[in-house]
Design a protein around this motif. Structure first.
Motif, PDB file in Angstrom:
ATOM      1  N   ASP A   1       1.129  -1.207   0.048  1.00  0.00           N
ATOM      2  CA  ASP A   1      -0.054   0.178   0.009  1.00  0.00           C
ATOM      3  C   ASP A   1       0.859   0.923  -0.247  1.00  0.00           C
ATOM      4  N   ILE A   2       1.872   1.218   0.486  1.00  0.00           N
ATOM      5  CA  ILE A   2       3.030   2.481   0.347  1.00  0.00           C
ATOM      6  C   ILE A   2       3.257   3.009  -1.003  1.00  0.00           C
ATOM      7  N   PRO A   3       2.890   3.844  -1.308  1.00  0.00           N
ATOM      8  CA  PRO A   3       2.764   4.416  -2.797  1.00  0.00           C
ATOM      9  C   PRO A   3       4.478   4.253  -3.703  1.00  0.00           C
ATOM     10  N   LEU A   4       5.006   4.889  -2.753  1.00  0.00           N
ATOM     11  CA  LEU A   4       6.373   5.020  -3.374  1.00  0.00           C
ATOM     12  C   LEU A   4       7.155   3.065  -3.903  1.00  0.00           C
ATOM     13  N   MET A   5       6.450   2.096  -3.530  1.00  0.00           N
ATOM     14  CA  MET A   5       6.865   0.538  -3.066  1.00  0.00           C
ATOM     15  C   MET A   5       6.197  -0.319  -4.094  1.00  0.00           C
ATOM     16  N   LYS A   6       4.947   0.703  -4.588  1.00  0.00           N
ATOM     17  CA  LYS A   6       4.193  -0.220  -5.913  1.00  0.00           C
ATOM     18  C   LYS A   6       5.748  -0.686  -6.981  1.00  0.00           C
ATOM     19  N   GLY A   7       5.846  -2.095  -7.374  1.00  0.00           N
ATOM     20  CA  GLY A   7       6.387  -1.802  -8.707  1.00  0.00           C
ATOM     21  C   GLY A   7       7.844  -2.364  -8.641  1.00  0.00           C
ATOM     22  N   ARG A   8       8.282  -1.869  -6.766  1.00  0.00           N
ATOM     23  CA  ARG A   8       9.206  -1.735  -6.842  1.00  0.00           C
ATOM     24  C   ARG A   8       9.792  -3.731  -6.067  1.00  0.00           C
ATOM     25  N   VAL A   9      10.571  -4.636  -6.595  1.00  0.00           N
ATOM     26  CA  VAL A   9       9.784  -5.931  -5.456  1.00  0.00           C
ATOM     27  C   VAL A   9      10.541  -6.883  -6.473  1.00  0.00           C
ATOM     28  N   MET A  10      11.259  -7.978  -5.472  1.00  0.00           N
ATOM     29  CA  MET A  10      12.544  -8.109  -5.898  1.00  0.00           C
ATOM     30  C   MET A  10      12.283  -9.171  -6.993  1.00  0.00           C
ATOM     31  N   PRO A  11      13.097  -9.296  -8.201  1.00  0.00           N
ATOM     32  CA  PRO A  11      12.833 -10.887  -9.243  1.00  0.00           C
ATOM     33  C   PRO A  11      12.238 -11.845  -8.406  1.00  0.00           C
ATOM     34  N   ALA A  12      11.641 -12.404  -9.401  1.00  0.00           N
ATOM     35  CA  ALA A  12      10.753 -13.689  -9.059  1.00  0.00           C
ATOM     36  C   ALA A  12      11.775 -14.820  -8.760  1.00  0.00           C
ATOM     37  N   ILE A  13      12.120 -15.903  -7.485  1.00  0.00           N
ATOM     38  CA  ILE A  13      13.356 -16.794  -7.763  1.00  0.00           C
ATOM     39  C   ILE A  13      11.968 -18.255  -7.893  1.00  0.00           C
ATOM     40  N   ARG A  14      12.619 -18.392  -9.465  1.00  0.00           N
ATOM     41  CA  ARG A  14      11.790 -20.527  -9.707  1.00  0.00           C
ATOM     42  C   ARG A  14      10.508 -20.096 -10.164  1.00  0.00           C
ATOM     43  N   ASP A  15       9.545 -20.254  -9.600  1.00  0.00           N
ATOM     44  CA  ASP A  15       7.875 -20.124  -9.699  1.00  0.00           C
ATOM     45  C   ASP A  15       7.719 -18.873  -8.639  1.00  0.00           C
ATOM     46  N   LYS A  16       8.366 -18.447  -7.549  1.00  0.00           N
ATOM     47  CA  LYS A  16       7.839 -18.274  -6.447  1.00  0.00           C
ATOM     48  C   LYS A  16       7.736 -16.670  -7.449  1.00  0.00           C
ATOM     49  N   HIS A  17       6.374 -15.772  -5.565  1.00  0.00           N
ATOM     50  CA  HIS A  17       6.171 -14.667  -6.432  1.00  0.00           C
ATOM     51  C   HIS A  17       7.374 -13.626  -6.067  1.00  0.00           C
ATOM     52  N   LYS A  18       7.800 -12.614  -6.640  1.00  0.00           N
ATOM     53  CA  LYS A  18       8.235 -11.030  -6.375  1.00  0.00           C
ATOM     54  C   LYS A  18       8.564 -11.045  -4.823  1.00  0.00           C
ATOM     55  N   CYS A  19       9.357 -10.184  -4.740  1.00  0.00           N
ATOM     56  CA  CYS A  19       8.954  -9.563  -3.154  1.00  0.00           C
ATOM     57  C   CYS A  19       9.423  -8.697  -2.816  1.00  0.00           C
ATOM     58  N   TYR A  20       8.675  -7.813  -2.164  1.00  0.00           N
ATOM     59  CA  TYR A  20       8.605  -6.227  -1.657  1.00  0.00           C
ATOM     60  C   TYR A  20      10.111  -6.435  -0.159  1.00  0.00           C
ATOM     61  N   HIS A  21      11.309  -5.847  -0.951  1.00  0.00           N
ATOM     62  CA  HIS A  21      13.100  -5.808  -0.198  1.00  0.00           C
ATOM     63  C   HIS A  21      12.409  -4.695   0.888  1.00  0.00           C
ATOM     64  N   CYS A  22      12.102  -5.925   1.809  1.00  0.00           N
ATOM     65  CA  CYS A  22      12.038  -4.998   3.750  1.00  0.00           C
ATOM     66  C   CYS A  22      13.004  -3.955   3.593  1.00  0.00           C
ATOM     67  N   HIS A  23      14.681  -3.617   3.220  1.00  0.00           N
ATOM     68  CA  HIS A  23      14.935  -2.981   3.289  1.00  0.00           C
ATOM     69  C   HIS A  23      14.614  -1.137   2.392  1.00  0.00           C
ATOM     70  N   TRP A  24      13.419  -1.108   1.655  1.00  0.00           N
ATOM     71  CA  TRP A  24      13.323   0.126   0.846  1.00  0.00           C
ATOM     72  C   TRP A  24      12.235   0.100   1.897  1.00  0.00           C
ATOM     73  N   VAL A  25      11.629   0.178   2.904  1.00  0.00           N
ATOM     74  CA  VAL A  25      10.544   0.103   3.342  1.00  0.00           C
ATOM     75  C   VAL A  25      10.592   1.466   3.771  1.00  0.00           C
ATOM     76  N   GLN A  26      12.067   1.884   5.005  1.00  0.00           N
ATOM     77  CA  GLN A  26      11.752   2.936   5.574  1.00  0.00           C
ATOM     78  C   GLN A  26      11.911   4.620   4.904  1.00  0.00           C
ATOM     79  N   GLY A  27      12.920   4.152   3.284  1.00  0.00           N
ATOM     80  CA  GLY A  27      12.611   4.769   2.168  1.00  0.00           C
ATOM     81  C   GLY A  27      11.412   5.375   1.819  1.00  0.00           C
ATOM     82  N   GLY A  28      10.984   4.163   1.425  1.00  0.00           N
ATOM     83  CA  GLY A  28       9.211   3.894   0.846  1.00  0.00           C
ATOM     84  C   GLY A  28       8.605   5.110   1.694  1.00  0.00           C
ATOM     85  N   GLU A  29       8.308   4.510   2.570  1.00  0.00           N
ATOM     86  CA  GLU A  29       7.316   6.254   3.567  1.00  0.00           C
ATOM     87  C   GLU A  29       7.897   6.532   3.510  1.00  0.00           C
ATOM     88  N   ILE A  30       8.971   7.404   3.789  1.00  0.00           N
ATOM     89  CA  ILE A  30       9.373   8.575   3.792  1.00  0.00           C
ATOM     90  C   ILE A  30       9.063   9.419   2.784  1.00  0.00           C
TER      91      ILE A  30
END
Length: 363
Positions: free
Chosen positions: A111-140
């Protein structure tokens, strides 16, 4: 690996262990933690009440403040607290109220506006993942783009008690290793060897729990601290001076990449006196070496700095005819708290000994 450790195995057998590796849909009003960490543990019961957390970090070394002994001690503390909860739920739950809080307007990472579309590459057949380290910057940065103020708590998040003059032994739950003379901790009466049992009425299982309380505390107030000493328990009052967080270092946090590259348009480091002499920089006060300018391929970066003519190797000596902030942490805070998207700034640099000026808009 912990399962094969003879000291961990008996403890782990008393927990239902769940490892989270993706954060889609995660309830952030419950799972609140320092997003700059590489690992964090939550101790909670089946009703979703948090007993405590484990995991701390002071800089780029992610192992300095964690230890096997400290984790085991926190686990033992969580089990003891759970046994108390089974005996008197109402009393324990009253102490656990402060362990969670709604701090962000965005209840999920996606839901964080700046996080939309910012995901780590998919690993094999798993979903892409939000990078936790980006959360503070995304919120600010999301809050900044909305034109809202950014409090110090959002930048200097999860502060260490060291800033108040008390250092804890990472091999224990919360035993005081040292107290700085004349500090807020010293004035409160904290002593080496004290075991911190509670802060603000919350049970303390680890350094991370202390950071959680400090993270949410307002400047200028007093925090009650229950300690255990050889002569019994005692309640102390720890005063939080105005602006105490700003003594901390946030330059190691991933947010520095976002603030420098995406807002400012370049990455820099402060030059020390020796470097200034070697490069014949005869300027009083802080100056910064521009290490790199945001490359064209980085779609999230502010390319205005590069287009204006700034280059790697330039030496920044002024912003709008004023000296730049004194430390990297204060420089990052200036970007986040005192500038606006689209604001034009004038950068003065030294290039091959000559002064050059460049004007461009921040992102």
């Amino acid at each position: 690996m912990a399962r094969r450790d003879a000291k961990f195995a008996p403890l782990l057998d008393q927990f239902v262990c769940v490892r989270l590796v993706e954060c889609y849909g995660l309830d952030r009003s419950l799972f609140q933690f320092d997003s700059s960490l590489t690992m964090v543990s939550f101790f909670m019961n089946a009703d979703g009440q948090v007993y405590g957390r484990y995991g701390s970090r002071a800089g780029r070394d992610d192992a300095e403040l964690v230890s096997a002994e400290g984790l085991r001690a926190a686990m033992q503390g969580a089990l003891a607290l759970h046994r108390l909860w089974e005996q008197d739920r109402k009393a324990v739950e009253a102490k656990l109220v402060g362990k969670t809080a709604k701090e962000s307007p965005w209840s999920r990472y996606e839901d964080i506006p700046l996080m939309k579309g910012r995901v780590m590459p998919a690993i094999r057949d798993k979903h892409k993942c939000y990078h936790c380290h980006w959360v503070q910057g995304g919120e600010i940065l999301s809050r900044r783009r909305e034109g809202r103020d950014i409090p110090d708590q959002w930048l200097w998040m999860y502060p260490l008690p060291d800033l108040l003059g008390v250092r804890l032994d990472p091999r224990t739950r919360s035993t005081v290793a040292s107290v700085e003379r004349g500090s807020a901790a010293d004035k409160a009466g904290l002593q080496k060897g004290d075991e911190i049992l509670e802060m603000e009425g919350q049970p303390i299982l680890s350094l991370a729990d202390v950071q959680w309380v400090l993270h949410r505390a307002e400047d200028g107030r007093q925090l009650p601290i229950l300690v255990r000493r050889s002569d019994g328990k005692q309640t102390l009052q720890l005063e939080l001076p105005q602006g105490w967080r700003r003594r901390g270092d946030i330059s190691w946090r991933p947010i520095e990449w976002m603030l420098r590259g995406e807002v400012l348009g370049f990455h820099m480091k402060r030059m020390n006196d020796r470097e200034k002499r070697r490069h014949h920089v005869n300027v009083d006060g802080p100056v910064y070496w521009i290490e790199r300018v945001a490359p064209a391929w980085n779609k999230n970066a502010n390319h205005a700095a590069r287009k204006a003519g700034l280059k790697k190797g330039d030496i920044l000596i002024a912003i709008d005819d004023r000296p730049p902030p004194a430390t990297m942490s204060l420089f990052l805070a200036w970007i986040a708290q005192e500038t606006k998207p689209g604001q034009k700034i004038r950068i003065t640099v030294l290039r091959q000994g000559r002064r050059r000026e460049f004007t461009y808009a921040l992102k």
